[in-house]
Design an enzyme around this catalytic site. Structure first.
Site, short mmCIF file in Angstrom:
data_model
loop_
_atom_site.label_atom_id
_atom_site.label_comp_id
_atom_site.label_asym_id
_atom_site.label_seq_id
_atom_site.Cartn_x
_atom_site.Cartn_y
_atom_site.Cartn_z
N HIS A 64 -5.23 -11.43 3.90
CA HIS A 64 -4.29 -11.62 5.01
C HIS A 64 -4.92 -12.31 6.21
O HIS A 64 -4.22 -12.63 7.17
CB HIS A 64 -3.73 -10.27 5.47
CG HIS A 64 -2.84 -9.59 4.48
ND1 HIS A 64 -1.49 -9.45 4.66
CD2 HIS A 64 -3.11 -9.02 3.27
CE1 HIS A 64 -0.95 -8.80 3.63
NE2 HIS A 64 -1.93 -8.53 2.77
N HIS A 100 -4.21 -7.47 19.18
CA HIS A 100 -3.62 -7.85 17.89
C HIS A 100 -2.13 -7.48 17.84
O HIS A 100 -1.30 -8.28 17.43
CB HIS A 100 -4.37 -7.17 16.74
CG HIS A 100 -4.01 -7.73 15.39
ND1 HIS A 100 -4.71 -8.75 14.80
CD2 HIS A 100 -3.00 -7.43 14.55
CE1 HIS A 100 -4.14 -9.05 13.63
NE2 HIS A 100 -3.10 -8.26 13.46
N ASP A 122 0.78 -15.47 8.11
CA ASP A 122 -0.44 -14.84 8.62
C ASP A 122 -1.45 -15.85 9.17
O ASP A 122 -2.02 -15.64 10.23
CB ASP A 122 -1.12 -14.02 7.51
CG ASP A 122 -0.53 -12.62 7.39
OD1 ASP A 122 0.32 -12.25 8.23
OD2 ASP A 122 -0.92 -11.89 6.45
N ARG A 160 0.81 -1.22 0.00
CA ARG A 160 0.00 0.00 0.00
C ARG A 160 0.84 1.26 0.00
O ARG A 160 0.35 2.33 -0.36
CB ARG A 160 -0.94 0.00 1.20
CG ARG A 160 -2.16 -0.86 0.99
CD ARG A 160 -2.90 -1.05 2.29
NE ARG A 160 -3.91 -2.08 2.18
CZ ARG A 160 -5.23 -1.85 2.28
NH1 ARG A 160 -5.66 -0.63 2.48
NH2 ARG A 160 -6.08 -2.84 2.17
N ASP A 213 1.04 -9.76 17.21
CA ASP A 213 1.83 -9.52 16.00
C ASP A 213 3.31 -9.36 16.32
O ASP A 213 4.17 -9.89 15.62
CB ASP A 213 1.38 -8.22 15.32
CG ASP A 213 0.45 -8.48 14.16
OD1 ASP A 213 0.12 -9.64 13.90
OD2 ASP A 213 0.06 -7.50 13.50
ZN ZN Z 1 -0.26 -9.84 6.45
#
Ligand code: ZN
Length: 272
Positions: free
Chosen positions: A90, A177, A147, A74, A181
């Site tokens: 994802h 999250h 992912d 992006r 992550d």
């Molecule tokens: Zn991802």
């Protein structure tokens, strides 16, 4: 606007958008690099040669270097549309208390991580496609295998994969999250190579059993969902304390090792 004021406005703006910028997709760069590095070490010579050839054809160097490429699209000139179009690939929201994945409900038109894997593994394995197409597919496959093993990328709660579940960690506000992550992994204070060494030293990972009648990618997603659904995964106190990390960091690390082994098996099979 005078320069000082302008600088301050930019600082305020960055402060405002930073929390949102950080809520994007999946294992941070650290987790994705670890998965790619551990997978690379488990590739057989033929798959290694083909991976190297495809990466080189696309101007890339190594598997860990491209592991987060889909998360960067992006912001890459000319790739914004691809980034946008592949955004839903994802993760998957499994809309079921028992974590049973139902494709038409959870992955309409293949627009989820399970569909993303099916699509790009097929492209990667198709020798009639151009090197450029297959190199791009390789980058998606490496990333999406990571992912789908991040539990919160295949959960069954309606909270954007824990992005909307606020927690306190180390005295600061964040969300569940981000904790999964990257923030829990950071507590080891290791760079990705050293982290990969540490996990490799644990020996071969014992993979959960999967059955041949269902897509393996769907089963990896269901495993993630089952982890999210375990008691205590969502801390009722909204506080990530030492006990939480002691219990859940090994779970996260097992998922990284499983992702790496499965990615290696997949590439060995697809590229031989
Ligand atoms: Zn991802």
């Amino acid at each position: 606007m005078n320069p000082a004021l302008k600088r301050r406005s930019i600082a305020v703006l960055l402060f405002l958008i930073a929390p949102f910028a950080a809520t994007v997709h999946a294992w941070g760069d650290l987790g994705h690099r670890i998965v790619a590095e551990l997978a690379w070490r488990q590739l057989d010579p033929a798959a290694r040669a083909e991976v190297s050839r495809l990466l080189k054809a696309d101007g890339d160097d190594s598997l860990p270097d491209i592991a987060s490429w889909p998360d960067r699209l992006r912001d890459m000139p000319g790739k914004e549309d691809l980034g946008k179009a592949t955004g839903p690939l994802h993760y998957v929201d499994i809309r079921d208390d028992k974590c049973h994945y139902v494709p038409p409900r959870d992955c309409a038109d293949g627009r989820c991580v399970v569909g993303g894997l099916e699509k790009y593994v097929a492209v990667l394995g198709d020798r009639h496609r151009s090197d450029a197409e297959r190199a791009e597919a390789l980058k998606f496959v490496v990333h999406f295998v990571g992912d789908v093993h991040q539990p919160l990328h295949a959960g069954n709660r309606d909270d954007k994969g824990g992005n909307e579940y606020q927690v306190q960690f180390d005295g600061k506000g964040t969300n569940l999250h981000r904790v999964w992550d990257s923030q829990m992994l950071y507590t080891r204070d290791l760079k990705w190579q050293a982290y990969a060494d540490r996990l490799a030293a644990e020996g071969p990972v014992k993979l959960p059993r999967t059955n041949a009648s269902e897509s393996p990618y769907a089963q990896w997603a269901e495993e993630s969902c089952d982890i999210v659904a375990t008691n205590g995964f969502y801390p009722a106190t909204h506080r990530i304390d030492d006990a939480y990390v002691a219990k859940q960091l090994p779970v996260a690390e097992t998922r990284l090792r499983e992702a790496a082994k499965r990615l290696a098996d997949l590439l060995n099979k697809t590229l031989d």
